[in-house]
Scaffold this active site. Structure first.
Site, short mmCIF file in Angstrom:
data_model
loop_
_atom_site.label_atom_id
_atom_site.label_comp_id
_atom_site.label_asym_id
_atom_site.label_seq_id
_atom_site.Cartn_x
_atom_site.Cartn_y
_atom_site.Cartn_z
N ASP A 66 0.87 -1.19 0.00
CA ASP A 66 0.00 0.00 0.00
C ASP A 66 0.90 1.23 0.00
O ASP A 66 2.05 1.16 -0.44
CB ASP A 66 -0.95 -0.06 1.21
N HIS A 118 2.21 1.98 -3.17
CA HIS A 118 1.29 2.95 -3.77
C HIS A 118 1.83 4.37 -3.72
O HIS A 118 1.10 5.33 -3.96
CB HIS A 118 -0.09 2.86 -3.13
#
Ligand SMILES: *[C@@H]1O[C@H](CO)[C@@H](O)[C@H](O)[C@H]1NC(C)=O
Ligand SMILES: *[C@@H]1O[C@H](CO)[C@@H](O)[C@H](O)[C@H]1NC(C)=O
Ligand SMILES: *[C@@H]1O[C@H](CO)[C@@H](O)[C@H](O)[C@H]1NC(C)=O
Length: 404
Positions: A216, A239
């Site tokens: 993430d 991310h």
């Protein structure tokens, strides 16, 4: 001659001074083996006892976890302590495979804490990731994080590794003057919700010389933060480095002063990003956010402000975000984009972004979606220097899907 013999005569005194200094800085050392800790066994109770003794010391003290592999269940180490305290982790602390508790290691209400050592916090994430549905719904199964720091002040976390956390690797709440230096964070690119470092309700936070590969956001700066500096960080997979998401919950307050510089992102889904929810529960400013000297390698959305962040349609996209973004700069951002839309600045229709500066952007795209471009909405940035792609060359299409 005279000088040298004087120096030689002084040597024993100098050595004594040096060794005294050393003794003072490490102070009392409490090894967890003193409380029966043994490799391959659960050391939660031994660590708690060692912490209790060190925390009660009126001179600086250290809890030592020596080399070896140990089991650890949820461990709550609390202050306030009577003096500065260090937790030196040389071994590997392994979470139980079965997901339980809030965090593997929770440190709270501690001032002048140093977490150090070449050891590893191993969250044994594989056993938890399939149960993690927090990226899909609001009410979800909360899995333990590897390291939680609550209300920790004037402190340093250095050299340690966080491996395969079941949830966020490291979470900060209510911290002030806390520095991360040479920390390593590792989990597979497809592990859900494994944010590297999440910062919330904190100020004077420095994240330096840190390498993050995870599933993430590498770093997410949430709501209610001031003075966050992120420098010399590598990210990927992951991310990217994000401010937000902001505006989902009603208790959130402003974010002021975030600097991201000298970072390198490789194969990430986003580069540097600010994201706010439409139909926000609250209205507050997000300002003084600066991104400079960033290298992108095959990054999908290298530069992005997304005020229509609404993954899985959890919100009403038709109501514009009430978060006011201002005083933002993107400077000297270079490298390669994995998609054709390399710079996307989509601000709120009811609260347009103000004071946005974009300078020296030099990105290339070699895929088949056509030439590299930049799309904007509700923003009039001040542009200077290199412009690859031409900044805000196109209007952003309405209701575009947002990336998580
Ligand atoms: C911040 O914390 C560090 C480490 O404990 C300390 O040396 C420094 O003096 C603190 N800075 C401030 C402004 O309190
Ligand atoms: C913009 O941000 C910088 C750095 O955080 C700050 O020093 C400056 O005062 C801000 N400018 C305005 C106009 O708010
Ligand atoms: C670039 O990123 C895309 C999307 O993440 C990936 O499919 C592709 O293999 C990457 N290309 C290279 C050269 O690494």
């Amino acid at each position: 001659m005279g000088l040298i013999s004087n120096f030689v005569a002084l040597l024993p005194v100098l050595l004594l001074l040096v060794s005294n200094c050393k003794a003072q800085s490490s102070g009392v050392v409490i090894d967890i083996t003193k409380f029966g800790a043994k490799p391959n066994a659960d050391v939660t109770a031994a660590l708690a006892s060692a912490w209790k003794e060190a925390c009660a010391s009126t001179t600086p003290s250290k809890v030592l976890i020596p080399k070896g592999s140990y089991g650890l269940s949820q461990s709550n180490l609390k202050g306030p302590c009577k003096s500065a305290i260090e937790l030196q982790i040389e071994g590997t602390l392994q979470a139980p495979a079965d997901p339980k508790g809030d965090g593997l290691l929770l440190l709270e209400y501690v001032d002048q804490l140093t977490v150090s050592g070449t050891g590893v916090l191993d969250g044994q994430g594989k056993a938890g990731w399939e149960k993690n549905d927090c990226h899909l719904k609001k009410e979800c199964t909360k899995l333990p994080m590897n390291l939680k720091l609550n209300f920790v002040t004037n402190s340093i976390v250095k050299d340690i590794t966080s491996l395969d956390s079941k949830n966020y690797h490291i979470n900060l709440l209510g911290c002030k003057n806390l520095t991360f230096d040479h920390v390593t964070i590792t989990a597979p690119g497809n592990s859900p919700n494994t944010d590297g470092i999440h910062v919330s309700s904190s100020e004077q936070i420095n994240i330096l010389n840190t390498n993050i590969a995870t599933g993430d956001d590498c770093i997410s700066v949430g709501d209610t933060n001031k003075q966050v500096v992120i420098s010399d960080v590598t990210c990927g997979p992951g991310h990217g480095i994000s401010i937000g998401s902001l505006g989902k919950y009603s208790k959130e307050k402003e974010v002021v002063g975030v600097t991201v510089k000298k970072c390198k992102l490789t194969d990430t889904t986003n580069g540097v990003r600010i994201k706010t929810w439409p139909d926000s529960a609250v209205a507050f400013p997000a300002s003084d956010m600066h991104f400079e000297d960033i290298e992108m390698v095959n990054v999908s959305n290298p530069v992005i402000i997304d005020q229509e962040y609404c993954p899985w349609n959890q919100c009403n996209r038709k109501v514009p975000s009430k978060i006011k973004i201002s005083n933002v700069s993107f400077k000297n951002i270079r490298g390669t984009s994995a998609t054709s839309v390399a710079v996307k600045i989509v601000c709120s229709q009811s609260n347009p972004c103000e004071g946005v500066e974009v300078a020296d952007i030099d990105l290339t795209y070699s895929g088949s979606e056509g030439p590299i471009k930049s799309q904007c909405a509700n923003v009039k940035p001040v542009i200077s220097g290199k412009q690859n792609p031409p900044i805000c060359g196109e209007p952003a299409p309405a209701g575009g899907p947002s990336s998580d």
